[in-house]
Design a protein around this motif. Structure first.
Motif, PDB file in Angstrom:
ATOM      1  N   SER A  35       0.829  -1.206   0.000  1.00  0.00           N
ATOM      2  CA  SER A  35       0.000   0.000   0.000  1.00  0.00           C
ATOM      3  C   SER A  35       0.863   1.255   0.000  1.00  0.00           C
ATOM      4  N   GLY A  63      -3.819   1.888  -7.160  1.00  0.00           N
ATOM      5  CA  GLY A  63      -4.680   0.820  -7.681  1.00  0.00           C
ATOM      6  C   GLY A  63      -4.053   0.107  -8.866  1.00  0.00           C
ATOM      7  N   VAL A  69      -3.693  -6.918 -11.828  1.00  0.00           N
ATOM      8  CA  VAL A  69      -4.238  -7.691 -10.706  1.00  0.00           C
ATOM      9  C   VAL A  69      -3.934  -9.174 -10.893  1.00  0.00           C
ATOM     10  N   ILE A 111      -8.722  -9.920  -3.995  1.00  0.00           N
ATOM     11  CA  ILE A 111      -8.164  -8.605  -4.328  1.00  0.00           C
ATOM     12  C   ILE A 111      -9.232  -7.820  -5.072  1.00  0.00           C
ATOM     13  N   SER A 113      -9.377  -4.057  -6.758  1.00  0.00           N
ATOM     14  CA  SER A 113      -8.518  -2.910  -7.035  1.00  0.00           C
ATOM     15  C   SER A 113      -9.062  -2.102  -8.194  1.00  0.00           C
ATOM     16  N   THR A 143      -6.973  -0.098  -3.417  1.00  0.00           N
ATOM     17  CA  THR A 143      -6.947  -1.559  -3.372  1.00  0.00           C
ATOM     18  C   THR A 143      -7.455  -2.068  -2.032  1.00  0.00           C
TER      19      THR A 143
END
Length: 625
Positions: A35, A63, A69, A111, A113, A143
């Motif tokens: 993050s 993101g 992802v 996840i 995002s 996210t």
């Protein structure tokens, strides 16, 4: 048939998970670091069941698009490093691309995002390493990482976890460390739907540290922004006062380039910088933030990135030690300004006023009209040898009812002072302090404005004597007391060797010892401040300390001599039970004001304790007057 096989991707991830995912806190750490690397200025963490049941980390970072992802679940897939040259100067918290696939292989991971430029986001669900679902989903920018049922497919690993309380504690420590490393970023932590940490974004380090440590006392500020030879290293942070170290939340947190690490060298440097201020058994507490050029530190020496290696650890050690020493010295200057203000009149006038306003309960008993050093048998001399030129005053023998249960080492008259009962309040101030009197024949009680100040007379005098003797030792000018009858002492083989090796150092300490023959030595003089002690026992104790000490000769001498000076100061200082005359109390305050260091005795015990008036009023439930 070949015996060597290439492991499957799933099994490789599980093996990697054994290195990266030690406990729930390891997962939280990896997710928070992602993050931060994504540029988030708000990170919210939530756990349930100590993290085994659920860990959720929500951020407002950049993101990811759908392709990213999916790619982030592949082993060694990362956006933080592209070429080999970057390995020598890693500037991000994450870089190996192992965390997410490793975590996903031992949990159910989701996840969600959304890239900052996109209108919708992507949801990906992974069940113990197998991709279960991928689809578009509306969500906030940033996210959301959810990890459920950690070690659900490897129950043997789950058995090695500690109690729920312990695992939760480790999660809290991870969030606290990162909150200190990034005070500009907001952090929150909820444990089983209960908020235990809430740090708003845009904070400064001091405010953040006080919140994390639940500490509102003075702090030692660590500051070094670079010099000609060390401009590649910057030091920041704060340390709690040495006596505040037992605070439950207080421990030393070490952060290098925003990364929380465990480093014994840094811890030792801080401890050494606080030498003489930390009590035995206490550890330094606070936060040391080190900013160093990435090419000067290797962060890839531990699977969980908890340890690092410096290219020049000696430079870092010496710098930190110097910065901590500077911080404690600045604290002395601040404490002196808080405790003392320039006296309006001379010390003699203050003594006269105090003597007039403090009377004895028993007129027959009179205080010694002597300086403080003389009162305890310490002579200030210019030459090295001290010859007693007067006998101590003869004290009246106390009656049976007056006889104390315990006789202190130094005998004082036993005055009891109280203010003279006059209608007009007399001035009894010294350097801004109003001396109230003595408590328990150990503590000086003073008043200044809205503060009530308690001073430990033994600890204060011990520090003063230690400082004087340390200066005399460095100048090779410690006062000696010649023995009227030299003392012979027999030494064993170990002590003989130690004596020969450190003979010159003992001379500098004030011990004049000559070789007599065979195993016999003659003690001719001893340090004046401990002349009342048995010279033979004292010598054996010193030789034991030197013999048992490890390290180079220079290190041994420095450490042992410092301990000996502290011990000598302790033995020579005024003791509990010594009742001081007004002049002696004033003399002690004056010497404290003139000392470079006075806040702690050489063994680390605090000298001064201050209570604000509202605190005192609270004792008696006098809220608001």
């Amino acid at each position: 048939m070949s015996r060597i096989r290439i492991l499957s991707e799933h099994l490789s991830n599980q093996i990697a998970a054994g290195e990266v995912v030690e406990r729930p806190a390891s997962v939280v750490k990896e997710l928070i670091e992602n993050s931060i690397d994504a540029g988030a200025n708000q990170v919210d963490v939530e756990i349930e069941g100590s993290g085994v049941r659920l860990m959720r980390v929500v951020d407002n970072g950049c993101g990811m698009i759908e392709d990213d992802v999916l790619l982030c679940l592949e082993r060694h897939a990362t956006s933080k490093i592209q070429e080999e040259s970057q390995l020598g100067a890693i500037a991000t918290l994450g870089f190996r691309g192992e965390a997410l696939p490793s975590i996903g292989s031992v949990s159910r991971m989701t996840i969600i995002s959304r890239d900052q430029e996109k209108e919708t986001g992507t949801l990906v669900e992974l069940r113990y390493g197998a991709l279960h679902a991928v689809h578009e989903q509306g969500c906030s920018r940033g996210t959301v990482m959810e990890v459920r049922n950690l070690f659900g497919n490897v129950p043997a690993r789950k058995k090695f976890l500690k109690s729920a309380r312990t695992e939760t504690y480790h999660v809290e420590e991870v969030v606290k460390n990162q909150a200190i490393a990034m005070p500009e970023v907001g952090f929150s932590l909820r444990v089983d739907e209960r908020t235990v940490l809430d740090c708003p974004s845009g904070s400064d380090l001091e405010t953040r540290l006080r919140y994390i440590f639940r500490y509102d006392g003075p702090l030692l500020s660590l500051e070094h922004s670079g010099a000609a030879a060390t401009d590649s290293i910057q030091v920041g942070g704060y340390l709690l006062l040495p006596e505040a170290a037992p605070n439950r939340s207080a421990r030393l947190r070490i952060l290098v380039n925003g990364r929380a690490v465990q480093d014994r060298m840094i811890r030792n440097a801080v401890t050494e910088g606080l030498h003489g201020f930390l009590m035995k058994g206490y550890q330094p507490a606070g936060a040391v933030l080190l900013s160093i050029s990435p090419e000067l530190v290797d962060v890839n020496v531990h699977p969980a990135k908890r340890e690092i290696r410096f290219r020049d650890h000696r430079q870092v050690y010496q710098l930190l030690k110097t910065v901590v020493k500077s911080a404690i010295q600045k604290h002395q200057e601040h404490a002196r300004a808080q405790l003392f203000t320039p006296a309006q009149k001379s010390i003699n006038e203050n003594q006269e006023r105090l003597s007039e306003n403090l009377i004895m309960a028993e007129p027959a008993a009179k205080p010694f009209q002597r300086p403080l050093d003389s009162a305890i048998g310490i002579a200030r001399v210019q030459n090295k040898h001290v010859v007693p030129d007067e006998q101590p005053p003869v004290m009246e023998k106390p009656t049976a009812t007056e006889r104390p249960e315990k006789v202190s080492e130094h005998v004082f008259s036993a005055p009891f002072f109280q203010h003279e009962p006059t209608a007009e309040k007399r001035d009894t101030e010294f350097a801004g302090l109003r001396l109230v009197g003595q408590l328990f024949s150990l503590y000086l009680l003073c008043e200044k404005g809205d503060r009530f100040i308690v001073i430990d007379q033994h600890a204060a005098h011990e520090r003063i004597l230690y400082g004087q003797m340390k200066r005399d030792y460095l100048k090779k000018d410690i006062p000696r007391q010649g023995l009227l009858f030299p003392v012979t002492v027999e030494l064993g083989p170990d002590h003989m060797e130690t004596m020969e090796r450190y003979h010159d150092d003992l001379q500098s300490l004030g011990l004049e010892i000559d070789y007599f023959g065979e195993t016999t030595w003659v003690i001719k003089s001893v340090p004046a401040v401990i002349s009342v002690l048995d010279p033979i026992s004292m010598l054996h104790d010193i030789l034991d300390m030197l013999y048992e000490s490890k390290g180079s000769r220079k290190q041994v001498v420095a450490g042992v001599i410092d301990d000996l000076l502290a011990s000598m100061a302790c033995k020579a200082a005024i003791k509990a039970g010594n009742v001081l005359s007004p002049q002696e109390m004033i003399s002690l305050l004056q010497q404290m004001e003139e000392s470079d260091v006075f806040s702690h005795c050489p063994h680390g015990r605090p000298v001064v304790k201050t209570f604000l008036q509202p605190e005192v009023e609270k004792w008696f439930h006098r809220h608001g007057g």
